[in-house]
Enzyme design. Structure first.
Site, PDB file in Angstrom:
ATOM      1  N   ASN A 153       9.778  43.043  40.351  1.00 19.32           N
ATOM      2  CA  ASN A 153      11.102  42.933  39.724  1.00 19.32           C
ATOM      3  C   ASN A 153      11.079  41.770  38.723  1.00 19.32           C
ATOM      4  O   ASN A 153      11.867  40.849  38.782  1.00 19.32           O
ATOM      5  CB  ASN A 153      12.205  42.757  40.774  1.00 19.32           C
ATOM      6  CG  ASN A 153      13.581  42.942  40.140  1.00 19.32           C
ATOM      7  OD1 ASN A 153      14.443  42.084  40.245  1.00 19.32           O
ATOM      8  ND2 ASN A 153      13.786  44.035  39.457  1.00 19.32           N
ATOM      9  N   HIS A 180       8.942  35.086  35.234  1.00 16.92           N
ATOM     10  CA  HIS A 180       7.591  35.556  35.559  1.00 16.92           C
ATOM     11  C   HIS A 180       6.755  35.713  34.274  1.00 16.92           C
ATOM     12  O   HIS A 180       5.581  35.342  34.238  1.00 16.92           O
ATOM     13  CB  HIS A 180       7.648  36.932  36.236  1.00 16.92           C
ATOM     14  CG  HIS A 180       8.302  36.950  37.573  1.00 16.92           C
ATOM     15  ND1 HIS A 180       9.486  37.601  37.816  1.00 16.92           N
ATOM     16  CD2 HIS A 180       7.920  36.424  38.771  1.00 16.92           C
ATOM     17  CE1 HIS A 180       9.808  37.476  39.085  1.00 16.92           C
ATOM     18  NE2 HIS A 180       8.890  36.762  39.689  1.00 16.92           N
ATOM     19  N   GLN A 238       7.103  37.217  55.020  1.00 16.95           N
ATOM     20  CA  GLN A 238       7.927  36.049  54.678  1.00 16.95           C
ATOM     21  C   GLN A 238       9.423  36.334  54.766  1.00 16.95           C
ATOM     22  O   GLN A 238      10.237  35.483  54.398  1.00 16.95           O
ATOM     23  CB  GLN A 238       7.542  35.513  53.294  1.00 16.95           C
ATOM     24  CG  GLN A 238       7.906  36.388  52.120  1.00 16.95           C
ATOM     25  CD  GLN A 238       7.257  35.911  50.826  1.00 16.95           C
ATOM     26  OE1 GLN A 238       6.059  36.036  50.621  1.00 16.95           O
ATOM     27  NE2 GLN A 238       8.056  35.346  49.934  1.00 16.95           N
ATOM     28  N   ASP A 246      12.127  37.117  32.887  1.00 19.55           N
ATOM     29  CA  ASP A 246      11.498  36.268  31.867  1.00 19.55           C
ATOM     30  C   ASP A 246      10.783  35.057  32.464  1.00 19.55           C
ATOM     31  O   ASP A 246       9.856  34.517  31.848  1.00 19.55           O
ATOM     32  CB  ASP A 246      12.557  35.778  30.858  1.00 19.55           C
ATOM     33  CG  ASP A 246      13.004  36.905  29.935  1.00 19.55           C
ATOM     34  OD1 ASP A 246      12.397  38.003  29.974  1.00 19.55           O
ATOM     35  OD2 ASP A 246      13.974  36.691  29.178  1.00 19.55           O
TER      36      ASP A 246
HETATM   37  O1  PAF Z   1       7.482  33.456  44.989  1.00 18.38           O
HETATM   38  C1  PAF Z   1       7.228  34.618  45.352  1.00 18.38           C
HETATM   39  O2  PAF Z   1       7.525  35.593  44.674  1.00 18.38           O
HETATM   40  C2  PAF Z   1       6.520  34.838  46.674  1.00 18.38           C
HETATM   41  O3  PAF Z   1       6.935  33.927  47.638  1.00 18.38           O
HETATM   42  C3  PAF Z   1       4.980  34.849  46.554  1.00 18.38           C
HETATM   43  C4  PAF Z   1       4.451  33.497  46.104  1.00 18.38           C
HETATM   44  C5  PAF Z   1       4.562  35.913  45.557  1.00 18.38           C
HETATM   45  C6  PAF Z   1       4.348  35.160  47.910  1.00 18.38           C
HETATM   46  O4  PAF Z   1       4.748  36.405  48.384  1.00 18.38           O
END
Ligand code: PAF
Length: 275
Positions: free
Chosen positions: A28, A33, A57, A31
């Site tokens: 998803n 990322h 997580q 900007d």
């Molecule tokens: O920041 C995130 O999107 C997540 O915590 C990560 C680092 C990709 C781990 O799943």
């Protein structure tokens, strides 16, 4: 961009890849990322992004199931950003059997702030990031400062476990009204989206007060919480901490960060501002 859904396929490109940068994501992509992808190019010959929504997580009742999955749009954005490889494994590829071995960051780092409200979250993050590091064997990995505690924990994991990986931080990218970009912003209703920048606004005011000499940190935190509660937010925490280790500062410490997590309706937003 080449897309790999198996570990074997990604590993097969490693020997010819030169210096490799890895940017782990849960997809998803926004900007923030994409800025990390572009920053990565300055550090490496080959840029590898990952997309994997990591069940480990998320706590039961959190948004694992509804986490936005926008694979095709993500691929288009990564291709346009010049990313060379995408690793997008299935859960079965990442966790062929229930994960028995975990990376447990020290409680002093992982049971505070977000870890207090999301018990086990940073064990899940550290474990999947360690697995991604072992799979991709990058020379450098990039993470956004928006997840400040996550960045600190990954840096410390790399240092203490002697991983030969440079960790590079990307600045938080914000909308014009100040809201930090996040995949979870998509959960906000139109009305909530208008209200959401108030989180950054209160962090900014707090940072200004610290700059102008106010060192009554507990009172400054309470002021932020009162401000948010009066506007119908439900804050988990507002905390002024030392940037280096996120522990409580003394009145004389420099290098601080103000961090906050708060719910607006059913959406939990986090943000931080370095002072
Ligand atoms: O920041 C995130 O999107 C997540 O915590 C990560 C680092 C990709 C781990 O799943």
């Amino acid at each position: 961009m080449l897309i790999h859904d198996t570990i074997a396929s990604l590993r097969a490109v490693r020997s010819k890849a030169g210096r490799v940068a890895l940017i782990p994501t849960m997809g998803n992509l926004h900007d923030g990322h994409i800025a990390l992808m572009k920053q990565a190019r300055q550090h490496a010959d080959t840029v590898i992004a990952t997309i994997f929504v990591n069940r480990l997580q998320f706590r039961p009742g959190e948004d694992f199931e509804k986490y936005p999955r926008t694979f095709q749009a993500d691929c288009d954005r990564l291709t346009a950003a010049g990313v060379d490889h995408l690793f997008a494994p299935t859960e079965g590829e990442m966790y062929p059997q229930p994960q028995g071995y975990h990376v447990h960051p020290p409680a002093a780092q992982s049971d505070i702030l977000d870890g207090e409200f999301r018990p086990g979250h940073f064990v899940g993050v550290a474990t999947v990031v360690m697995k991604l590091f072992q799979i991709a064997q990058p020379d450098v990995a990039l993470f956004g400062k928006k997840d400040f505690q996550q960045l600190m924990i990954i840096r410390n994991m790399v240092n203490e476990l002697n991983l030969p990986i440079e960790i590079v931080a990307g600045e938080t990218i914000r909308a014009a009204d100040g809201l930090a970009l996040s995949s979870r912003n998509g959960y906000l209703t139109v009305g909530e989206r208008k209200e959401a920048p108030k989180l950054f606004e209160t962090l900014t005011k707090t940072a200004e007060k610290i700059h102008s000499g106010n060192r009554d940190f507990p009172q400054l935190e309470r002021d932020c919480i009162d401000f948010l509660q009066a506007r119908n937010w439900v804050p988990d925490y507002v905390a002024i901490r030392k940037k280096s280790d996120l522990q409580l500062p003394t009145a004389h410490d420099a290098g601080l960060v103000v961090l906050a997590a708060a719910r607006l309706g059913s959406t939990r937003l986090i943000d931080n501002l370095e002072v």
